[in-house]
Design a protein around this motif. Structure first.
Motif, PDB file in Angstrom:
ATOM      1  N   UNK A  74     113.659  42.787  13.064  1.00 34.13           N
ATOM      2  CA  UNK A  74     113.954  43.254  14.412  1.00 34.13           C
ATOM      3  C   UNK A  74     113.843  42.153  15.458  1.00 34.13           C
ATOM      4  N   UNK A  75     113.024  41.130  15.178  1.00 34.86           N
ATOM      5  CA  UNK A  75     112.847  40.027  16.122  1.00 34.86           C
ATOM      6  C   UNK A  75     113.897  38.934  15.956  1.00 34.86           C
ATOM      7  N   UNK A  76     114.447  38.795  14.749  1.00 33.25           N
ATOM      8  CA  UNK A  76     115.347  37.664  14.491  1.00 33.25           C
ATOM      9  C   UNK A  76     116.765  38.076  14.124  1.00 33.25           C
ATOM     10  N   UNK A  77     116.989  39.366  13.956  1.00 39.84           N
ATOM     11  CA  UNK A  77     118.307  39.821  13.516  1.00 39.84           C
ATOM     12  C   UNK A  77     119.427  39.485  14.482  1.00 39.84           C
ATOM     13  N   UNK A  78     119.097  39.303  15.760  1.00 38.68           N
ATOM     14  CA  UNK A  78     120.126  39.034  16.759  1.00 38.68           C
ATOM     15  C   UNK A  78     120.495  37.551  16.834  1.00 38.68           C
ATOM     16  N   UNK A  79     119.740  36.683  16.152  1.00 37.44           N
ATOM     17  CA  UNK A  79     119.992  35.254  16.250  1.00 37.44           C
ATOM     18  C   UNK A  79     121.343  34.893  15.631  1.00 37.44           C
ATOM     19  N   UNK A  80     122.118  34.154  16.382  1.00 42.00           N
ATOM     20  CA  UNK A  80     123.420  33.721  15.887  1.00 42.00           C
ATOM     21  C   UNK A  80     123.387  32.286  15.392  1.00 42.00           C
ATOM     22  N   UNK A  81     124.563  31.736  15.119  1.00 41.54           N
ATOM     23  CA  UNK A  81     124.667  30.380  14.582  1.00 41.54           C
ATOM     24  C   UNK A  81     124.080  29.351  15.547  1.00 41.54           C
ATOM     25  N   UNK A  82     124.371  29.518  16.838  1.00 40.93           N
ATOM     26  CA  UNK A  82     123.880  28.565  17.835  1.00 40.93           C
ATOM     27  C   UNK A  82     122.351  28.577  17.890  1.00 40.93           C
ATOM     28  N   UNK A  83     121.753  29.791  17.855  1.00 47.43           N
ATOM     29  CA  UNK A  83     120.293  29.900  17.913  1.00 47.43           C
ATOM     30  C   UNK A  83     119.640  29.254  16.697  1.00 47.43           C
ATOM     31  N   UNK A  84     120.210  29.495  15.520  1.00 46.94           N
ATOM     32  CA  UNK A  84     119.622  28.938  14.297  1.00 46.94           C
ATOM     33  C   UNK A  84     119.792  27.418  14.249  1.00 46.94           C
ATOM     34  N   UNK A  85     120.924  26.939  14.765  1.00 46.77           N
ATOM     35  CA  UNK A  85     121.123  25.487  14.816  1.00 46.77           C
ATOM     36  C   UNK A  85     120.112  24.838  15.756  1.00 46.77           C
TER      37      UNK A  85
END
Length: 278
Positions: A20-31
């Motif tokens: 629930x805390x990280x599911x919204x992270x996209x490619x830019x956030x993970x990079x």
């Protein structure tokens, strides 16, 4: 914990499994997290770290998988957060980040001073697009078009802060945290940076002004009398002379105030000077 009771709050790094805390992270956030040295943990690794944290007996342990080479790269760019400084050996330029940043800005300003306006615009715009491309986790700066808003490119508040930090390091000047919102396109941001990096030209000395007038006089002497722009040029010159004369004319109010407070000798001296000028 302050009352002697058991209690612990784990500061978790990134789990590879969405939650629930990280599911919204996209490619830019993970990079962005990867550049910061935070690697996603497998669930099995995270649970092992939980057992280690329990055994450590600390109130706020950090359970994260750290990418040390990425941290060293951040340190080399002057972008590593201070909280990680104990994990990697800092390069010399990171230990003296203030002077290193200032030197980078001085080099850039010196380079800009040797270029014309078109070259300055291209250089600073290229700098902005390069760092925006890195923040977005892309490899092709052409995707960052000059007139397209950062918001439409995929920037959020964290990306805007990272861009600002990178540009502080690259330019050596202090920049507001709201930089990408105050100047919402690469083009407008580049223009702002050019203005900050290029100090106003110093006023010309009288000798330099006279030299410019000599060149102007030579150019005017070669102008044909029948040229259509001649009246326009004449009017412009007359206007310039009138403005110059206006700045040399003493203010009547100021003269009156000086006369009211002047001694007799000062008044006679003033009259004598005026007669001699006439």
């Amino acid at each position: 914990r302050g009352s002697g009771l058991p209690g612990m709050s784990v500061a978790w790094g990134l789990w590879a499994q969405d939650s629930g805390m990280t599911g919204h992270l996209g490619r830019v956030d993970r990079a962005r997290l990867a550049r910061a040295g935070i690697r996603p943990m497998a669930t099995s690794v995270a649970l092992e770290l939980f057992d280690v944290a329990l055994a450590a007996g600390q109130a706020t342990p950090v359970a994260a998988e750290i990418d040390l080479p990425a941290l060293r790269a951040q340190a080399g760019d002057g972008l590593m957060p201070d909280v990680f400084e104990g994990l990697v050996r800092l390069p010399v330029q990171r230990r003296n980040a203030t002077s290193g940043t200032a030197a980078a800005g001085s080099d850039l300003a010196q380079q800009l001073s040797t270029m014309d306006e078109s070259g300055r615009r291209e250089l600073v715009l290229t700098l902005v697009r390069k760092h925006a491309t890195t923040v977005l986790g892309r490899t092709d700066p052409s995707a960052v078009t000059p007139a397209r808003p950062f918001k439409d490119l995929g920037f959020d508040s964290l990306a805007a802060i990272e861009l600002r930090n990178r540009l502080v390091t690259a330019t050596g000047i202090e920049l507001p945290a709201t930089l990408a919102f105050d100047y919402p396109t690469p083009d407008s941001l580049a223009q702002y940076l050019r203005e900050r990096l290029q100090p106003a030209a110093p006023p010309l000395r009288p000798a330099a002004i006279l030299a410019e007038l000599d060149r102007l006089e030579t150019a005017l002497s070669t102008m044909a009398s029948e040229e259509a722009d001649r009246p326009l040029i004449s009017a412009r010159l007359i206007s310039m002379v009138a403005k110059l004369a206006q700045t040399q004319t003493p203010d009547k109010t100021d003269v009156r105030e000086r006369m009211d407070t002047a001694t007799a000798d000062e008044i006679f001296d003033f009259i004598d000077k005026e007669f001699r000028q006439s």
